[in-house]
Design a protein around this motif. Structure first.
Motif, PDB file in Angstrom:
ATOM      1  N   GLU A 289       0.816  -1.209   0.000  1.00  0.00           N
ATOM      2  CA  GLU A 289       0.000   0.000   0.000  1.00  0.00           C
ATOM      3  C   GLU A 289       0.858   1.272   0.000  1.00  0.00           C
ATOM      4  OE1 GLU A 289      -3.258   0.180  -0.276  1.00  0.00           O
ATOM      5  OE2 GLU A 289      -3.788   2.179   0.456  1.00  0.00           O
ATOM      6  N   PHE A 290       2.029   1.209   0.638  1.00  0.00           N
ATOM      7  CA  PHE A 290       2.935   2.355   0.622  1.00  0.00           C
ATOM      8  C   PHE A 290       3.288   2.758  -0.790  1.00  0.00           C
ATOM      9  CE2 PHE A 290       4.174   1.441   5.048  1.00  0.00           C
ATOM     10  CZ  PHE A 290       4.135   2.731   5.527  1.00  0.00           C
ATOM     11  N   LEU A 291       3.761   1.760  -1.538  1.00  0.00           N
ATOM     12  CA  LEU A 291       4.205   2.022  -2.895  1.00  0.00           C
ATOM     13  C   LEU A 291       3.027   2.509  -3.740  1.00  0.00           C
ATOM     14  CD1 LEU A 291       6.403   2.000  -4.965  1.00  0.00           C
ATOM     15  CD2 LEU A 291       6.111  -0.475  -5.230  1.00  0.00           C
ATOM     16  N   PHE A 292       1.870   1.892  -3.537  1.00  0.00           N
ATOM     17  CA  PHE A 292       0.691   2.340  -4.274  1.00  0.00           C
ATOM     18  C   PHE A 292       0.413   3.812  -4.015  1.00  0.00           C
ATOM     19  CE2 PHE A 292      -3.791   3.483  -3.673  1.00  0.00           C
ATOM     20  CZ  PHE A 292      -4.161   3.585  -4.999  1.00  0.00           C
TER      21      PHE A 292
ATOM     22  N   LYS B 282     -10.263   5.509 -11.446  1.00  0.00           N
ATOM     23  CA  LYS B 282     -11.665   5.862 -11.241  1.00  0.00           C
ATOM     24  C   LYS B 282     -12.086   5.675  -9.779  1.00  0.00           C
ATOM     25  CE  LYS B 282     -16.265   4.142 -12.547  1.00  0.00           C
ATOM     26  NZ  LYS B 282     -16.485   3.179 -11.441  1.00  0.00           N
ATOM     27  N   ASN B 283     -11.673   4.575  -9.168  1.00  0.00           N
ATOM     28  CA  ASN B 283     -12.209   4.230  -7.852  1.00  0.00           C
ATOM     29  C   ASN B 283     -11.298   4.568  -6.680  1.00  0.00           C
ATOM     30  OD1 ASN B 283     -14.574   3.094  -8.965  1.00  0.00           O
ATOM     31  ND2 ASN B 283     -13.484   1.184  -9.375  1.00  0.00           N
ATOM     32  N   GLU B 284      -9.987   4.506  -6.894  1.00  0.00           N
ATOM     33  CA  GLU B 284      -9.083   4.617  -5.751  1.00  0.00           C
ATOM     34  C   GLU B 284      -8.357   5.953  -5.672  1.00  0.00           C
ATOM     35  OE1 GLU B 284      -7.033   0.941  -6.423  1.00  0.00           O
ATOM     36  OE2 GLU B 284      -8.722  -0.234  -5.663  1.00  0.00           O
TER      37      GLU B 284
ATOM     38  N   GLN C 197     -12.979  -1.736  -6.162  1.00  0.00           N
ATOM     39  CA  GLN C 197     -12.406  -0.681  -5.325  1.00  0.00           C
ATOM     40  C   GLN C 197     -11.901  -1.225  -4.002  1.00  0.00           C
ATOM     41  OE1 GLN C 197     -14.814   2.844  -5.011  1.00  0.00           O
ATOM     42  NE2 GLN C 197     -13.822   3.499  -3.113  1.00  0.00           N
ATOM     43  N   LEU C 198     -10.581  -1.081  -3.789  1.00  0.00           N
ATOM     44  CA  LEU C 198     -10.008  -1.440  -2.486  1.00  0.00           C
ATOM     45  C   LEU C 198      -9.891  -0.165  -1.666  1.00  0.00           C
ATOM     46  CD1 LEU C 198      -6.999  -3.858  -3.181  1.00  0.00           C
ATOM     47  CD2 LEU C 198      -9.284  -4.432  -2.372  1.00  0.00           C
ATOM     48  N   SER C 199      -9.990  -0.310  -0.359  1.00  0.00           N
ATOM     49  CA  SER C 199      -9.843   0.855   0.509  1.00  0.00           C
ATOM     50  C   SER C 199      -8.407   1.363   0.428  1.00  0.00           C
ATOM     51  CB  SER C 199     -10.160   0.449   1.946  1.00  0.00           C
ATOM     52  OG  SER C 199      -9.226  -0.534   2.364  1.00  0.00           O
ATOM     53  N   ASN C 200      -8.232   2.659   0.636  1.00  0.00           N
ATOM     54  CA  ASN C 200      -6.891   3.215   0.789  1.00  0.00           C
ATOM     55  C   ASN C 200      -6.608   3.283   2.285  1.00  0.00           C
ATOM     56  OD1 ASN C 200      -6.591   3.677  -2.012  1.00  0.00           O
ATOM     57  ND2 ASN C 200      -7.741   5.591  -1.827  1.00  0.00           N
TER      58      ASN C 200
ATOM     59  N   SER D 218      -3.725   4.714   7.671  1.00  0.00           N
ATOM     60  CA  SER D 218      -2.427   4.792   8.357  1.00  0.00           C
ATOM     61  C   SER D 218      -1.324   5.098   7.350  1.00  0.00           C
ATOM     62  CB  SER D 218      -2.147   3.483   9.084  1.00  0.00           C
ATOM     63  OG  SER D 218      -2.343   2.385   8.208  1.00  0.00           O
ATOM     64  N   VAL D 219      -1.446   4.536   6.147  1.00  0.00           N
ATOM     65  CA  VAL D 219      -0.421   4.770   5.132  1.00  0.00           C
ATOM     66  C   VAL D 219      -0.533   6.188   4.577  1.00  0.00           C
ATOM     67  CG1 VAL D 219       0.397   4.028   2.857  1.00  0.00           C
ATOM     68  CG2 VAL D 219      -0.244   2.323   4.569  1.00  0.00           C
ATOM     69  N   LYS D 220      -1.768   6.684   4.484  1.00  0.00           N
ATOM     70  CA  LYS D 220      -1.973   8.049   3.988  1.00  0.00           C
ATOM     71  C   LYS D 220      -1.145   9.039   4.793  1.00  0.00           C
ATOM     72  CE  LYS D 220      -6.730   7.896   2.430  1.00  0.00           C
ATOM     73  NZ  LYS D 220      -8.066   8.406   2.714  1.00  0.00           N
ATOM     74  N   LYS D 221      -1.164   8.876   6.131  1.00  0.00           N
ATOM     75  CA  LYS D 221      -0.424   9.784   7.006  1.00  0.00           C
ATOM     76  C   LYS D 221       1.072   9.714   6.698  1.00  0.00           C
ATOM     77  CE  LYS D 221      -3.577   9.204  10.813  1.00  0.00           C
ATOM     78  NZ  LYS D 221      -3.735   8.224  11.881  1.00  0.00           N
ATOM     79  N   GLU D 222       1.573   8.497   6.579  1.00  0.00           N
ATOM     80  CA  GLU D 222       3.010   8.305   6.327  1.00  0.00           C
ATOM     81  C   GLU D 222       3.405   8.904   4.976  1.00  0.00           C
ATOM     82  OE1 GLU D 222       5.143   6.192   8.314  1.00  0.00           O
ATOM     83  OE2 GLU D 222       3.594   6.010   9.837  1.00  0.00           O
ATOM     84  N   VAL D 223       2.578   8.661   3.973  1.00  0.00           N
ATOM     85  CA  VAL D 223       2.899   9.148   2.627  1.00  0.00           C
ATOM     86  C   VAL D 223       2.843  10.675   2.600  1.00  0.00           C
ATOM     87  CG1 VAL D 223       2.119   9.190   0.221  1.00  0.00           C
ATOM     88  CG2 VAL D 223       2.221   7.026   1.462  1.00  0.00           C
ATOM     89  N   ALA D 224       1.862  11.246   3.304  1.00  0.00           N
ATOM     90  CA  ALA D 224       1.761  12.703   3.344  1.00  0.00           C
ATOM     91  C   ALA D 224       3.022  13.298   3.951  1.00  0.00           C
ATOM     92  CB  ALA D 224       0.537  13.121   4.155  1.00  0.00           C
ATOM     93  N   LEU D 225       3.549  12.658   4.995  1.00  0.00           N
ATOM     94  CA  LEU D 225       4.789  13.114   5.623  1.00  0.00           C
ATOM     95  C   LEU D 225       5.962  13.028   4.648  1.00  0.00           C
ATOM     96  CD1 LEU D 225       4.902  11.733   9.275  1.00  0.00           C
ATOM     97  CD2 LEU D 225       5.151  14.107   8.526  1.00  0.00           C
TER      98      LEU D 225
END
Lengths: 266, 440
Positions: A74-77, A108-110, B246-249, B252-259
């Motif tokens: 998920e990080f890389l994504f 579109k979705n993500e 559609q998979l959830s984003n 927790s990763v959003k925070k790390e990536v934003a940083l």
């Protein structure tokens, strides 16, 4: 008339103070895979022919992150997604078309949840619209008139996003004899490449998924298998080679079929 | 009077024990991670009405679908009669609705009897399908032992319950002061010649067998795949409304990536006071899964439609989406029992990934969503597989080496293959077409 096309990039248009009607998201397969590049070229030829002002990101495009996300990274994504969204938002992209269902699903979705809000179309839908609007006509009876064609549903177009009719409408416009495989639409069988399987060997089993799919293809007695996904294209082509049927069964993408029927490509 | 007392005690015990078990299961489900699934309530009610109440997905397989609906309709409607049985039981009355409804009562009970015959027929067909007809999806490795016995027990219990109901009425059909109904009148000759006392005894035995059977069956549900008759409703209500692809984003990763993307961020800064410690990325055990996946697990009735359409499973790979669901439920039940015993969870050295589900299984998934599409109650095995893959990739760093290379390629050159990023636009070189347009 043989014409050499010049494809605009977003950067070039922006430098001229212009914006395209639509961004053509080529995707990694469409950019690098030899077979998928032919799909990209066919689709670009169609866009040019109908006079849609389009542009590509060119070298500013990067993987959507789909295979990384499906493989668990998920990080890389999200890194990929944020980078692409920055670029597209900088160019104020409004509308995107892509010939890859994996890119389509992800964009579109993500992407919206990460700040990338665009109208995203798969090329099957755009081709259907162009046919409905009369902007694409199949001329001279068409190369595929009466030919037995079957459509292999891509999981990421079909079950993942409920698009079953658009690709079939495109095939019907070719005046082809459209036949369904035993497993189609919502019950369609995967080609075996999704979920990042494209990038690794399959786990131990008694058969490859694309070989399993060949049973359906052969049973349909189709001369042409229509695909709408570059990964399905690879898997189906390999499966047909495995069955030594490459001289009697051909796999084409929807864009190639439309471009051929219009004499745009050979 | 004594019968009424015994009945009230049994009813209270049956309902109480069931309620206790339901509370435990609810607690187990909410051991999972939070997830908001309360948006768009109107669409959720519609989905539940169509898929659970309306059985819309069952009929995609017509034979199983038809007989399932026979049992479903029979069970739901015949249970209206249970209301009368309960009132009779408490007050020591007999068929309390009969004088109130008159002739209509005879019609209704006659109709229920017809449904009862339908349920009996369907149960026999299902026993045959499971035990005689070679249906591959009932013979998978994960069906060995308890799951197969469980399925057969359910069908046999239902046969016993329906037989008790019909035989009770058939006994009454021989009583001059009572009389039978549509089907029981036809069954009456079974007890021809039995003395009035004998008939009364048969009627009582069948009545008690039926109601005690129902109470016992109710308490069997939470330990059985048959729990789906209840869970199908909440499970379809809370199902994903977004497109299946559609998979959830991960937040927790959003925070790390934003940083990481913030040029002003100080990577060495200590976390703010009171900041939550980052949790585990992805899922190793059931508590790491979103609670909806745990609800999914309790809703699974092990029909195996998912596994029968799984491209990995049908080509001989280990992965079986049904096994993913059964493993999740079994591990969750184990964690729940651990909490019941110790007050709170005490590490037992086990986890869902590793002890129940292997890496080989989750790696074989093509995320094609065929299992999701096939599930009659909208269970999503892909969601669990993805969470386990996230753990493998981000916590354990145990992905197949080719995936490791693929990650490296995406990071370095923006494509999953090892091509220079500079060549991304090379497809447009010398792009010659047979244009019918005049201008280039």
């Amino acid at each position: 008339m043989s014409t050499t096309l010049k494809i605009d990039t977003m950067a070039e248009l922006a430098a001229r103070g212009e914006a395209p009607e639509i961004l053509f998201w080529v995707g990694c397969a469409g950019s690098f895979d030899d077979r998928a590049r032919r799909i990209t070229r066919a689709f670009a030829a169609i866009l040019h022919e109908v006079g849609i002002k389009f542009a590509v990101l060119g070298t500013e495009e990067s993987c959507t992150g789909d295979p990384a996300k499906r493989a668990g990274n998920e990080f890389l994504f999200q890194m990929q997604a944020m980078q692409n969204i920055q670029v597209m938002n900088m160019y104020e992209v409004k509308k995107i078309v892509t010939a890859c269902p994996h890119c389509f699903n992800t964009l579109k979705n993500e992407y919206p949840d990460l700040g990338g809000n665009y109208e995203v179309l798969h090329h099957a839908t755009l081709l259907q619209q162009l046919i409905n609007e009369g902007r694409i006509k199949v001329q001279g009876g068409g190369t595929f008139k009466g030919k037995r064609i079957t459509f292999h549903d891509s999981c990421y177009l079909g079950r993942a996003n409920g698009i079953y009719e658009a690709p079939r409408a495109v095939l019907e416009a070719l005046d082809a004899d459209l036949v369904e495989m035993k497993r189609s639409k919502a019950n369609g069988l995967c080609c075996g490449a999704g979920g990042a399987q494209m990038f690794k060997e399959a786990e131990k089993g008694n058969k490859e998924v694309n070989i399993e799919r060949m049973d359906d293809v052969l049973e349909s007695k189709a001369e042409v298998v229509a695909a709408a996904c570059p990964f399905c294209m690879t898997m189906l082509t390999d499966g047909i080679k495995n069955k030594e049927k490459e001289s009697s069964i051909h796999v084409y993408d929807l864009a190639e079929l439309v471009a051929k029927a219009n004499g745009l490509i050979d | 009077m004594i019968q009424s007392l015994v009945f009230i005690v049994l009813l209270a015990a049956g309902a109480g024990l069931f309620a206790r078990q339901v509370v435990r299961i609810r607690r187990n489900i909410f051991l999972g991670r939070p997830l908001d699934r309360t948006d768009r309530p109107a669409d959720r009610w519609k989905t539940m009405a169509r898929v659970a109440l309306g059985q819309s997905k069952m009929v995609s397989r017509p034979v199983a679908g038809f007989f399932h609906i026979l049992i479903y309709v029979g069970f739901v409607l015949i249970n209206i009669e249970v209301l009368e049985i309960v009132i009779d039981g408490i007050f020591g009355t007999h068929r309390i609705f009969k004088p109130l409804l008159g002739d209509f009562y005879n019609v209704v009970i006659g109709f229920f009897e017809v449904l009862g015959v339908g349920v009996l027929l369907a149960c026999v067909v299902f026993l045959w399908r499971r035990n005689v007809q070679p249906l591959a999806r009932f013979k998978s490795p994960e069906m060995t032992g308890w799951p197969t016995l469980d399925a057969n027990l359910i069908l046999i219990i239902e046969i016993v319950l329906m037989s008790a109901l019909l035989l009770m009425n058939a006994a009454e059909a021989n009583m001059p002061d009572k009389g039978g109904y549509l089907v029981s009148n036809m069954l009456a000759p079974i007890f021809a010649g039995v003395s009035p006392e004998g008939l009364h005894l048969i009627e009582r035995v069948c009545w008690w067998l039926h109601i005690v059977g129902i109470l016992a069956f109710l308490n069997y549900l939470p330990y059985s795949k048959h729990f789906h008759i209840i869970m199908a409703f909440p499970n379809t209500w809370y199902a994903q409304l977004e497109p299946a692809g559609q998979l959830s984003n991960m937040e927790s990763v959003k925070k790390e990536v934003a940083l990481m993307m913030d040029p002003n961020a100080n990577p060495y800064a200590a976390p703010a006071d009171g900041a939550e410690a980052p949790g585990r990325f992805g899922a190793k055990d059931v508590q790491d899964l979103p609670w909806k996946s745990l609800l999914d697990a309790y809703s699974c009735t092990e029909c195996g439609r998912c596994t029968s359409v799984c491209p990995a499973n049908t080509t001989g790979k280990l992965l079986s989406p049904r096994k993913i669901m059964m493993d999740t439920r079994d591990r969750l039940a184990e964690v729940g029992a651990n909490i019941d015993k110790n007050g709170s969870f005490v590490d037992d050295g086990k986890s869902l990934l590793g002890d129940y589900i292997t890496a080989e299984e989750i790696q074989a998934c093509t995320t094609c969503n065929a299992c999701v599409e096939a599930c009659p109650v909208l269970i999503n095995p892909v969601s669990i597989i993805t969470e386990l893959r996230r753990y493998q990739a981000m916590e354990a760093s145990q992905v197949p080496s080719e995936w490791g290379l693929m990650f490296g390629n995406i990071e370095n050159n923006g494509a999953p293959w090892q091509f220079p990023a500079a060549d991304r636009f090379a497809w447009a070189d010398n792009l010659t077409v047979n244009s019918k347009k005049n201008e280039a």
